[in-house]
Design an enzyme around this catalytic site. Structure first.
Site, PDB file in Angstrom:
ATOM      1  N   ASP A 189     -10.691  16.498  17.067  1.00  0.00           N
ATOM      2  CA  ASP A 189      -9.867  17.682  16.630  1.00  0.00           C
ATOM      3  C   ASP A 189     -10.509  19.206  16.602  1.00  0.00           C
ATOM      4  O   ASP A 189     -11.483  19.066  16.648  1.00  0.00           O
ATOM      5  CB  ASP A 189      -9.185  17.359  15.191  1.00  0.00           C
ATOM      6  CG  ASP A 189      -8.024  18.057  14.914  1.00  0.00           C
ATOM      7  OD1 ASP A 189      -7.106  18.253  15.561  1.00  0.00           O
ATOM      8  OD2 ASP A 189      -8.284  18.894  13.902  1.00  0.00           O
ATOM      9  N   ASN A 193       0.921  -1.230  -0.151  1.00  0.00           N
ATOM     10  CA  ASN A 193       0.115  -0.025   0.034  1.00  0.00           C
ATOM     11  C   ASN A 193       0.750   1.276  -0.117  1.00  0.00           C
ATOM     12  O   ASN A 193       0.310   2.137   0.402  1.00  0.00           O
ATOM     13  CB  ASN A 193      -1.080  -0.045   1.044  1.00  0.00           C
ATOM     14  CG  ASN A 193      -0.256  -0.188   2.621  1.00  0.00           C
ATOM     15  OD1 ASN A 193       0.913   0.016   2.600  1.00  0.00           O
ATOM     16  ND2 ASN A 193      -0.841  -0.860   3.383  1.00  0.00           N
ATOM     17  N   ASP A 194       1.987   1.158  -0.308  1.00  0.00           N
ATOM     18  CA  ASP A 194       2.968   2.351  -0.310  1.00  0.00           C
ATOM     19  C   ASP A 194       2.690   3.202  -1.274  1.00  0.00           C
ATOM     20  O   ASP A 194       2.743   4.513  -1.251  1.00  0.00           O
ATOM     21  CB  ASP A 194       4.687   1.932  -0.247  1.00  0.00           C
ATOM     22  CG  ASP A 194       4.901   1.234   1.126  1.00  0.00           C
ATOM     23  OD1 ASP A 194       4.122   1.359   2.002  1.00  0.00           O
ATOM     24  OD2 ASP A 194       5.989   0.830   1.215  1.00  0.00           O
ATOM     25  N   GLY A 237       5.047   5.612   5.110  1.00  0.00           N
ATOM     26  CA  GLY A 237       4.422   4.240   4.683  1.00  0.00           C
ATOM     27  C   GLY A 237       4.058   3.300   5.846  1.00  0.00           C
ATOM     28  O   GLY A 237       4.049   2.282   5.708  1.00  0.00           O
ATOM     29  N   GLU A 294     -10.578  18.339  21.756  1.00  0.00           N
ATOM     30  CA  GLU A 294      -9.172  19.067  21.965  1.00  0.00           C
ATOM     31  C   GLU A 294      -9.514  20.556  22.261  1.00  0.00           C
ATOM     32  O   GLU A 294     -10.299  21.305  21.191  1.00  0.00           O
ATOM     33  CB  GLU A 294      -8.186  19.327  20.569  1.00  0.00           C
ATOM     34  CG  GLU A 294      -6.996  19.940  20.412  1.00  0.00           C
ATOM     35  CD  GLU A 294      -6.550  20.099  19.273  1.00  0.00           C
ATOM     36  OE1 GLU A 294      -5.143  20.083  19.257  1.00  0.00           O
ATOM     37  OE2 GLU A 294      -7.188  20.268  18.247  1.00  0.00           O
ATOM     38  N   ASP A 304       1.255   1.916   8.335  1.00  0.00           N
ATOM     39  CA  ASP A 304      -0.063   1.536   7.964  1.00  0.00           C
ATOM     40  C   ASP A 304      -0.672   0.877   9.298  1.00  0.00           C
ATOM     41  O   ASP A 304      -0.212   0.519  10.259  1.00  0.00           O
ATOM     42  CB  ASP A 304      -0.057   0.657   6.780  1.00  0.00           C
ATOM     43  CG  ASP A 304       1.046  -0.598   6.986  1.00  0.00           C
ATOM     44  OD1 ASP A 304       1.018  -1.043   7.709  1.00  0.00           O
ATOM     45  OD2 ASP A 304       1.346  -0.944   5.763  1.00  0.00           O
TER      46      ASP A 304
END
Length: 630
Positions: free
Chosen positions: A347, A141-142, A162, A376, A164
């Site tokens: 957030d 999945n990179d 990278g 937050e 996951d």
């Protein structure tokens, strides 16, 4: 004759087009659940020209309450009442003129009742990590075809590295060894924005698809597998969400459902979302959150806070639009039901519309009374934070938000670490003087404390002061709070934001192919890293199920001759956290703490297992920390 033939052909193709089925690109939510307490369901239907469609269904127990036509002809909002519906496949019938389209929509069986969803609490310790920076479990999945331009480059702190979901799943045993009980992952949803102008979305805070895990992290199924296996390990999972803004490459930006879907700068109104905002004029938030609670706030200050954009590449959603807020509320419920998350971290909480967010929290609490959400609230004054907690006596309106973040503790502990504790204000007087305002909180144990996170310098900065770190962690894990750790602290990860945020979001050593170090294993850690890991692990495992810490009465003593003491008492058991806040030798003068110690003559220091005599004064080394249990 030729003219007649061409006219016939034209009429034939027009008639064929009229008979052709409508094209519907997507419906969100992608599916839903029967048996919800709130039986109303908003469907956002997107397809070319769908805005004028008639909608019907003959599914038993389902009634169409209303169909809302919005500004864009390519959206339709369909509100259903599912009061009598059972799980199954419902056929939705769309019609525009003679064009028709039937869509099968699935109503799923809930896996558990809403009250059975158990959120995190002060009995937990949350471990915050960034999926892109923690571990890579697959290189497949990179590079994902079809996504906007991006680069995986671990040498660049501001680009993708990278990591996951599979990498996290493969290290669940590590979290158990450490002793944390819940994982808070920064956002995992799709962030399909291109790299450029120093901007990258590895952090996850610019959502472009609210119903899809970012394919560079994995799939929805892999997310569910991670949560399921975390539960099997006794770990909870907290999902990071963002209601204040989305990514600039979200389809809403180029084709806005309504003119007020976003808090719009003038250029977006004029361009219809086709212009790149980077480098252009737009309404920027002031980042000052005080106008939201300020009784004297000016209109311009309040508008800049709640309507201004967080950054140019994150369009600001308008939660005052009830359709926007309903969409976001349903999305949070969908992830709870679909994946089984145990909590939400929201957030930029005060930047969004307060009434809309209160509506969300109230509905969520009605559906999931034992669930938990932390917001937050980045202001370092306890009065500000307390006003955002549910049932606050000092707030204008009830937020219904159960847990808030203790930025005061974060701020004060990061000042105290560099100071000598004196007789008045410096050093651990700062912590004392922050905790005295706990009377403002309706529920102090539901305040989340931390010493660092992904938006701050690491507690260690660029150094390795483990004495200061142990003092901070000892307080964090024993005071009347819900504690949160940041990944890698236990193995002495450090860094500052001076150059880039990426330097406080470094890769966990051993999480990626080719790493020279592997801090997931004892053999891969240095002696100093093992010593810190062991110290943390001992304290974390001791804390699990410890009712003295999670339920006990708290008593704190004004720092005396440089020594700060916080005590907890429950069921005849006692815990005393003792901090020498100076770089000199000091003494715990036991007579001063007689109301806690009583006639007890010996205690065990949890940090090292040693016996400490309490029938005489205790000599403390410079910056020594003890957690005494008796």
């Amino acid at each position: 004759m030729r003219k007649f033939f061409l006219s016939f052909i034209l009429i034939f193709f027009c008639a064929s087009a009229m008979r052709a089925a409508l094209k519907i690109d997507r419906i969100e939510p992608t599916d839903w659940f029967a048996g919800m307490r709130n039986t109303s369901l908003q469907l956002m239907v997107y397809g070319q020209g769908i805005g004028g469609a008639e909608v019907s269904t003959d599914y038993p127990g389902v009634k169409i309450d209303r169909v809302v036509t919005v500004d864009s002809p390519n959206y339709l909002l369909v509100y259903l009442d599912l009061a009598g519906a059972q799980p199954g496949e419902m056929t939705l019938k769309f019609k525009v003129g003679k064009q028709k389209k039937n869509v099968v929509y699935r109503l799923r069986q809930r896996e558990m009742a809403g009250a059975d969803h158990r959120g995190f609490s002060n009995a937990d310790v949350l471990y915050m990590l960034m999926p892109d920076r923690f571990a890579s479990g697959s290189d497949a999945n990179d590079q994902i075809k079809g996504m906007n331009t991006y680069v995986n480059n671990r040498q660049e702190p501001s680009l993708r590295h990278g990591g996951d979901l599979e990498g996290i799943r493969q290290h669940l045993d590590y979290f158990c060894d450490l002793g944390v009980t819940a994982l808070w992952l920064t956002p995992v949803l799709e962030n399909n924005s291109p790299d450029g102008n120093g901007y990258s979305t590895y952090h996850g805070y610019a959502t472009t698809d609210y119903y899809k895990v970012d394919p560079r992290f994995g799939t929805n199924a892999e997310y569910r597998r991670l949560v399921d296996e975390a539960h099997q390990h006794g770990l909870k999972v907290v999902m990071d969400m963002i209601f204040n803004h989305c990514g600039f490459d979200h389809p809403w930006v180029k084709d806005m459902p309504t003119a007020d879907w976003f808090n719009l700068p003038q250029w977006l109104k004029e361009s219809g979302g086709t212009s790149d905002p980077r480098g252009t004029s737009f309404l920027q938030t002031s980042y000052k959150l005080t106008p939201v609670v300020d009784p004297y706030a000016s209109e311009v200050d309040l508008r800049e806070t709640v309507e201004g954009w967080f950054v140019p590449t994150m369009p600001d959603l308008n939660q005052r639009n009830p359709h926007v807020m309903t969409y976001l509320i349903q999305n949070s419920i969908w992830w709870i039901e679909t994946v089984g998350i145990d909590g939400i971290r929201m957030d930029t909480y005060p930047y969004a519309d307060a009434e809309g967010m209160a509506r969300w929290m109230k509905l969520l609490d009605e559906e999931y009374p034992n669930f938990n959400t932390v917001g937050e609230t980045w202001v370092t004054e306890p009065a500000y934070t307390a006003s955002w907690q549910r049932d606050s006596r000092i707030a204008k309106h009830n937020s219904y938000l159960k847990t808030v973040m203790d930025f005061s503790f974060f701020d004060k502990i990061n000042q105290a670490k560099n100071e000598e504790t004196d007789a008045w204000w410096n050093g651990f007087n700062r912590i004392y003087n922050s905790l005295v305002y706990d009377y403002l909180y309706p529920q102090p144990s539901s305040v989340m404390a931390f010493i660092e996170n992904h938006d701050t310098d690491r507690f260690l900065g660029n150094g390795t002061d483990t004495l200061a770190l142990k003092q901070a962690l000892a307080l964090l894990l024993t005071i009347n709070r819900t504690p949160q750790l940041y990944y890698g602290t236990e193995v002495l990860m450090n860094g500052t934001k001076e150059v880039t945020d990426g330097n406080v979001r470094k890769d966990f050593p051993g999480g990626f192919p080719g790493d020279k170090k592997n801090c997931f294993t004892r053999e891969g850690r240095t002696n100093a890293e093992n010593a810190m890991f062991d110290w943390c692990s001992r304290l974390l495992h001791w804390r699990q199920g410890n009712e003295v810490v999670t339920k006990g009465k708290q008593t704190q003593f004004i720092p005396w001759k440089g020594v700060y003491v916080v005590a907890r008492q429950y069921g005849g058991r006692h815990v005393m956290t003792v901090i020498n806040g100076t770089r000199s030798e000091a003494a715990l003068e036991v007579a001063r703490y007689a109301e806690i110690i009583g006639t007890c003559q010996r205690a065990t220091d949890v940090t090292n297992g040693r016996t400490v005599r309490l029938d005489k004064n205790v000599t403390l080394r410079p910056r020594q920390t003890m957690v005494l249990e008796f």
